[in-house]
Design a protein around this motif. Structure first.
Motif, PDB file in Angstrom:
ATOM      1  N   ASP A 279      -4.033  -2.201  -5.545  1.00 12.57           N
ATOM      2  CA  ASP A 279      -3.408  -2.661  -4.305  1.00 12.57           C
ATOM      3  C   ASP A 279      -4.261  -3.809  -3.772  1.00 12.57           C
ATOM      4  OD1 ASP A 279      -1.941  -2.871  -1.973  1.00 12.57           O
ATOM      5  OD2 ASP A 279      -3.001  -1.217  -0.967  1.00 12.57           O
TER       6      ASP A 279
ATOM      7  N   SER B 137       0.843  -1.205   0.000  1.00 13.42           N
ATOM      8  CA  SER B 137       0.000   0.000   0.000  1.00 13.42           C
ATOM      9  C   SER B 137       0.877   1.253   0.000  1.00 13.42           C
ATOM     10  CB  SER B 137      -0.917  -0.001   1.226  1.00 13.42           C
ATOM     11  OG  SER B 137      -1.684  -1.183   1.234  1.00 13.42           O
TER      12      SER B 137
ATOM     13  N   THR C 178      -4.656  -4.152   4.485  1.00 14.72           N
ATOM     14  CA  THR C 178      -5.508  -4.039   3.298  1.00 14.72           C
ATOM     15  C   THR C 178      -6.338  -5.309   3.165  1.00 14.72           C
ATOM     16  OG1 THR C 178      -3.778  -2.745   2.251  1.00 14.72           O
ATOM     17  CG2 THR C 178      -5.514  -3.570   0.811  1.00 14.72           C
TER      18      THR C 178
ATOM     19  N   ILE D 121      -4.716   2.788   2.751  1.00 14.27           N
ATOM     20  CA  ILE D 121      -4.337   2.857   4.172  1.00 14.27           C
ATOM     21  C   ILE D 121      -3.123   1.955   4.405  1.00 14.27           C
ATOM     22  CG2 ILE D 121      -5.083   2.294   6.528  1.00 14.27           C
ATOM     23  CD1 ILE D 121      -7.958   2.866   5.590  1.00 14.27           C
TER      24      ILE D 121
END
Ligand SMILES: Nc1nc2c(ncn2[C@@H]2O[C@H](COP(=O)(O)OP(=O)(O)OP(=O)(O)O)[C@@H](O)[C@H]2O)c(=O)[nH]1
Ligand SMILES: [Mg+2]
Length: 440
Positions: free
Chosen positions: A271, A231, A252, A244
């Protein structure tokens, strides 16, 4: 030739400085005069200011009318373009007034379809209109503008002219010449030209991979074990805080996507959840999503870090191995093709982006200055190539079957005609134009 007059807003629906409504067809001038103060003396191709009225002669707006007399218009029919203030209620009232007075609302892509049917452009150019409008990068738009001006079509027409010349030469010779010497020298020249044309056709087919990437975009997926910095890498490539990040492994869960242009290629960066065996149901669902993204990706960024290994079994997909957290520990393994970065410190990211661009483009090599970009165009060229190959085989056989070569050549010429839309069925035409939106 269509006899109905059509109307639609050609600019996006919503609020804007100006909106444009286009009328096309035999009643276009009549309808425009009915809802304005303009009369038969209105000059063509000049901006004329007028009040705009609804069907009951109530004022709707003031605006600018431009009359285009057939065939000097986009569709080749009589066309009027009305520019009004960009407000949906105004546009709707103008469109309604014209429909009450005899027009009908245009179908998706109908203006361009009429332009094609009236010979204003060929089918490859018409396809470029739709693709130009939906272009997601400057390069993609430039490439469509080039094809819209006829770059690809002109190449095809040139090839077609060459094949027609070969065919007529062949037919002429076997009509009048009985001498073997003449035929064999003809065969040699013919063979060379056929091979050149076949090569050119195959080169054009090869450009589809890049042309299609410009129009449809590519998917680059970031995968790896939890906590390797996927991420953080996504954010660093984007230059924004999209995903995040956290020091806890398994942050994630869902796939996070973002649009980015890499070397002119519209790219979706994805992602994913860190891949590891887990009993947590939500995390497991995330891992499944990550794995299915792997399946439909064009390129995988396989991320690992000092404390982890690359995940295994990434096969049949283009891959770049990315070693992250190089600020903590330099890469000391023995793999050569590793790109080393520190996503957190933004180190090595530009060179990673360049590697991504190179990898994506190297996988789509081409040797032509134009790109073809629809499956339909590719299909027509593949057919042409297969007939040219057959013609080469028939010419190479002993004795050469010249009648068969001529038949193959005719079929190859026909497939180039279908590229240009000269011999295209209604079904294919409807397919092409149904991908457009209303007003185009
Ligand atoms: N030192 C250092 N730390 C990094 C680097 N990249 C990421 N990190 C840290 O590693 C931790 C995990 O980063 P994430 O980006 O959330 O990792 P992830 O791979 O997305 O993790 P999951 O979503 O859990 O799979 C965070 O604390 C980051 O700040 C780096 O280049 N150097
Ligand atoms: Mg993450």
């Amino acid at each position: 030739m269509e006899h109905q007059t059509i109307v639609a807003q050609t600019t996006p629906v919503g609020r804007s400085g100006v909106a444009c409504i286009r009328l096309s067809g035999p009643k276009a001038f009549y309808l425009a005069r009915k809802i304005s103060d303009l009369n038969k003396k209105t000059p063509h191709r000049r901006a004329c200011f007028s009040t705009i009225y609804d069907e009951h002669m109530n004022k709707v707006d003031d605006g600018v009318f431009v009359f285009f007399k057939s065939p000097l218009s986009y569709t080749g029919e009589d066309v009027v373009e009305i520019s009004c203030h960009g407000n949906p209620y105004i546009s709707e009232r103008i469109i309604q007034a014209t429909t009450v007075l005899g027009a009908r609302v245009a179908e998706p892509g109908e203006y361009t379809k009429r332009a094609f049917l009236n010979g204003k452009m060929d089918l490859a150019q018409a396809e470029s209109v739709g693709l130009l409008i939906s272009s997601r990068s400057r390069e993609a738009a430039e490439h469509q503008t080039k094809n819209l001006s006829g770059a690809a079509s002109n190449r095809i027409k040139k090839m077609q002219e060459e094949l027609v010349a070969l065919l007529s030469c062949l037919e002429f010779e076997f009509d009048i010449s009985e001498e073997e010497a003449n035929l064999s020298s003809l065969s040699l020249g013919l063979l060379k030209s056929l091979k050149n044309n076949c090569l050119e056709t195959n080169n054009l087919i090869d450009t589809f991979a890049l042309g299609h990437a410009y129009t449809s975009g590519l998917r680059v997926v970031i995968v790896g074990e939890p906590n390797v910095g996927k991420s953080t890498l996504m954010n660093s490539i984007l230059g924004s805080n999209r995903s995040i990040t956290d020091l806890a492994a398994g942050t994630t869960r869902d796939t996070i996507t973002a649009e980015i242009i890499i070397g002119g290629l519209p790219t979706t960066l994805i992602d994913t959840a860190g891949i590891r065996p887990t009993k947590d149901r939500v995390e497991l669902a995330g891992v499944d999503r990550a794995l299915s993204e792997l399946d439909r990706s064009d390129l995988v960024l396989s991320v690992f870090s000092p404390e982890t290994q690359e995940i295994e079994n990434i096969e049949d997909t283009l891959k770049i191995s990315v070693y992250n957290k190089s600020d903590i520990k330099k890469y000391s393994g023995n793999k050569h093709s590793i790109v080393s970065v520190s996503a957190l410190k933004n180190k090595g990211i530009n060179s990673l982006i360049k590697t991504i661009e190179k990898t994506l483009k190297d996988a789509r090599p081409y040797s032509e200055d134009i790109l073809i970009n629809t499956e339909r165009q590719k299909g027509a060229l593949k057919l042409c190539s297969s007939y040219l190959e057959k013609a080469i085989d028939n010419l190479d056989s002993t004795p050469p079957s010249l009648e068969l070569v001529a038949a193959d050549l005719r079929a190859a010429i026909d497939s180039l005609s279908s590229f240009l839309g000269k011999t295209t069925t209604d079904k294919i035409l409807n397919q092409v134009f149904s991908t457009f939106c209303v007003g185009k």
